[in-house]
Design a protein around this motif. Structure first.
Motif, short mmCIF file in Angstrom:
data_model
loop_
_atom_site.label_atom_id
_atom_site.label_comp_id
_atom_site.label_asym_id
_atom_site.label_seq_id
_atom_site.Cartn_x
_atom_site.Cartn_y
_atom_site.Cartn_z
N ALA A 43 33.20 49.33 114.82
CA ALA A 43 34.60 49.74 114.81
C ALA A 43 35.08 50.16 113.42
CB ALA A 43 35.47 48.60 115.34
N ASP A 44 34.51 49.56 112.39
CA ASP A 44 34.95 49.88 111.03
C ASP A 44 34.33 51.18 110.52
OD1 ASP A 44 36.58 47.60 110.80
OD2 ASP A 44 34.85 46.36 110.27
N ASN A 45 33.04 51.35 110.78
CA ASN A 45 32.34 52.55 110.32
C ASN A 45 31.47 53.11 111.45
OD1 ASN A 45 32.99 52.59 107.32
ND2 ASN A 45 32.17 50.50 107.56
N PRO A 46 32.08 53.69 112.45
CA PRO A 46 31.33 54.16 113.61
C PRO A 46 30.44 55.36 113.29
CG PRO A 46 33.62 54.85 113.77
CD PRO A 46 33.53 53.93 112.59
N ALA A 47 29.27 55.40 113.93
CA ALA A 47 28.36 56.54 113.77
C ALA A 47 27.86 57.03 115.12
CB ALA A 47 27.18 56.16 112.88
N THR A 48 28.02 56.18 116.16
CA THR A 48 27.63 56.55 117.51
C THR A 48 28.84 56.34 118.40
OG1 THR A 48 25.40 55.74 117.03
CG2 THR A 48 25.92 56.23 119.32
N TYR A 49 29.11 57.31 119.29
CA TYR A 49 30.38 57.32 120.01
C TYR A 49 30.16 57.61 121.50
CZ TYR A 49 31.25 58.80 115.17
OH TYR A 49 31.22 58.93 113.80
N PHE A 50 30.99 56.98 122.31
CA PHE A 50 30.94 57.23 123.76
C PHE A 50 32.38 57.27 124.26
CE2 PHE A 50 30.27 55.55 128.20
CZ PHE A 50 29.69 56.71 128.68
N ILE A 51 32.79 58.45 124.74
CA ILE A 51 34.17 58.68 125.18
C ILE A 51 34.19 58.87 126.69
CG2 ILE A 51 36.19 60.17 124.97
CD1 ILE A 51 35.09 61.08 122.25
N VAL A 52 35.05 58.13 127.37
CA VAL A 52 35.15 58.20 128.82
C VAL A 52 36.54 58.70 129.22
CG1 VAL A 52 34.92 56.95 131.01
CG2 VAL A 52 33.55 56.26 129.02
N HIS A 53 36.57 59.81 129.94
CA HIS A 53 37.81 60.39 130.45
C HIS A 53 38.11 59.77 131.82
CE1 HIS A 53 40.52 63.43 132.21
NE2 HIS A 53 40.78 63.82 130.98
N PRO A 54 39.37 59.52 132.16
CA PRO A 54 39.70 58.85 133.43
C PRO A 54 39.28 59.64 134.67
CG PRO A 54 41.69 59.66 132.35
CD PRO A 54 40.59 59.76 131.35
N TYR A 55 39.05 60.95 134.55
CA TYR A 55 38.62 61.73 135.71
C TYR A 55 37.17 61.43 136.09
CZ TYR A 55 37.74 65.73 138.77
OH TYR A 55 37.40 66.52 139.83
N GLY A 56 36.42 60.79 135.18
CA GLY A 56 35.03 60.48 135.48
C GLY A 56 34.06 61.35 134.71
N MET A 57 34.48 61.83 133.54
CA MET A 57 33.60 62.58 132.65
C MET A 57 33.47 61.81 131.35
SD MET A 57 35.04 66.45 133.25
CE MET A 57 33.81 67.18 132.16
N GLY A 62 26.83 61.62 118.45
CA GLY A 62 26.63 60.93 117.19
C GLY A 62 25.18 60.53 116.99
N ASP A 63 24.96 59.53 116.18
CA ASP A 63 23.62 59.07 115.84
C ASP A 63 22.89 58.55 117.08
OD1 ASP A 63 21.33 58.02 114.74
OD2 ASP A 63 22.34 56.38 113.68
N PRO A 64 21.77 59.19 117.48
CA PRO A 64 21.05 58.74 118.68
C PRO A 64 20.01 57.66 118.40
CG PRO A 64 20.09 60.78 117.92
CD PRO A 64 21.21 60.44 116.95
N ASN A 65 19.88 57.23 117.15
CA ASN A 65 18.80 56.32 116.77
C ASN A 65 19.28 54.91 116.47
OD1 ASN A 65 16.77 58.43 116.86
ND2 ASN A 65 17.75 59.23 114.99
N ASN A 66 20.35 54.51 117.13
CA ASN A 66 20.91 53.18 116.94
C ASN A 66 20.41 52.29 118.09
OD1 ASN A 66 22.62 50.89 116.93
ND2 ASN A 66 24.22 52.05 115.87
N ALA A 67 19.36 51.52 117.83
CA ALA A 67 18.68 50.76 118.89
C ALA A 67 19.60 49.78 119.60
CB ALA A 67 17.47 50.03 118.31
#
Length: 277
Positions: A43-57, A62-67
């Protein structure tokens, strides 16, 4: 995966600009036009992100290598906590995510089956991004511009907004009628006095307006969607907006309608279908 508080959504404004595929639905969440959800690795220094729209999209970027994030995302994708109660369609950026997800999901990633909504499989589909060819549009418009006395097209107001039923209607893309009337635009086509089709702005950002279209079953096959969409496209061209169209490649109706209106397929990207039961 950590839930990001709405007061911190501004942290995604700059990173989201790096996404070169259609990201208008994600901007609507980040800019708090609709009430969605955002998850990050930190939350303080985000590098990978996932956004969810209420319609279902949703958009994973962002960084894909965060295990650690990826393992938590896998549980989300497979709905292990049972919190997802509808189908969700996800885009990713950059395309490096495709290889990461193929490795992460293994046998859970399957070719489209279309019928099931099982949460233990993720279907890999294709989403098409279109761009309007203005010359093609104007030529096509002449073919379906004939006057029909049974048809009237009006600017969609609050009463029409609230009366509309269906799957792809403004209600699913805007928080309420007032927000839509003040910030969006739509044109509703009436056939013999009955609401038949509405073309509307699903998202409006800067000079881009993404189209949504709903035509009621009793009125399909009459070319009414073309006329309704044409009214909205004309509005875009007259007011300096770029009309945006995107759809699932196997959504034959939307795909063919886009082509009929002069839109051209300019990019295809992976589109992940996540079930819920």
């Amino acid at each position: 995966m950590k839930v990001l508080g709405k007061e911190q959504y501004n942290k995604l404004s700059e990173p989201l600009k790096s996404v070169t595929t259609n990201n208008l639905f994600a901007r609507s969440v980040v800019e708090k036009i609709v009430d969605g959800e955002i998850y990050v690795d930190d939350a303080d220094n985000p590098a990978t992100y996932f956004i969810v729209h209420p319609y279902g999209m949703s958009l994973l970027f962002g960084d894909p290598n965060n295990a650690a994030f990826n393992e938590a995302f896998k549980k989300y994708a497979l709905n292990e906590n049972g919190n997802r109660h509808r189908v969700e369609w996800m885009q990713v950026f950059p395309s490096d995510w495709d290889a990461v997800l193929a490795d992460l999901l293994h046998d859970n990633l399957v070719e489209p089956a279309y019928q099931h909504t099982s949460s233990d499989t993720i279907e890999l589909n294709v989403r098409v991004n279109f761009k309007l060819n203005k010359e093609k549009y104007l030529n096509a418009k002449r073919e379906y511009e004939t006057v029909d006395p049974n048809i009237s097209i009006v600017r969609t107001d609050k009463d029409i907004f609230e009366a509309m039923k269906g799957t792809v209607v403004p209600l699913h893309f805007w928080n309420n009628a007032d927000d839509f009337v003040n910030k969006g635009v739509a044109f509703s086509l009436f056939y013999n006095g009955k609401l038949a089709s509405t073309a509307f702005s699903a998202y409006v950002h800067d000079d881009k307006l993404e189209l949504g279209i709903e035509t009621y079953e009793d009125f399909k096959g009459k070319g009414l969607a073309c006329k309704a969409c044409s009214a909205l496209i004309d509005y875009c061209l007259e007011n300096g907006y770029e009309p945006v169209w995107a759809c699932r490649k196997d959504n034959v109706g939307s795909y063919l309608l886009a082509q009929k209106l002069g839109f051209e397929n300019v990019k295809e990207i992976s589109y992940y279908r996540m079930g819920f039961v």
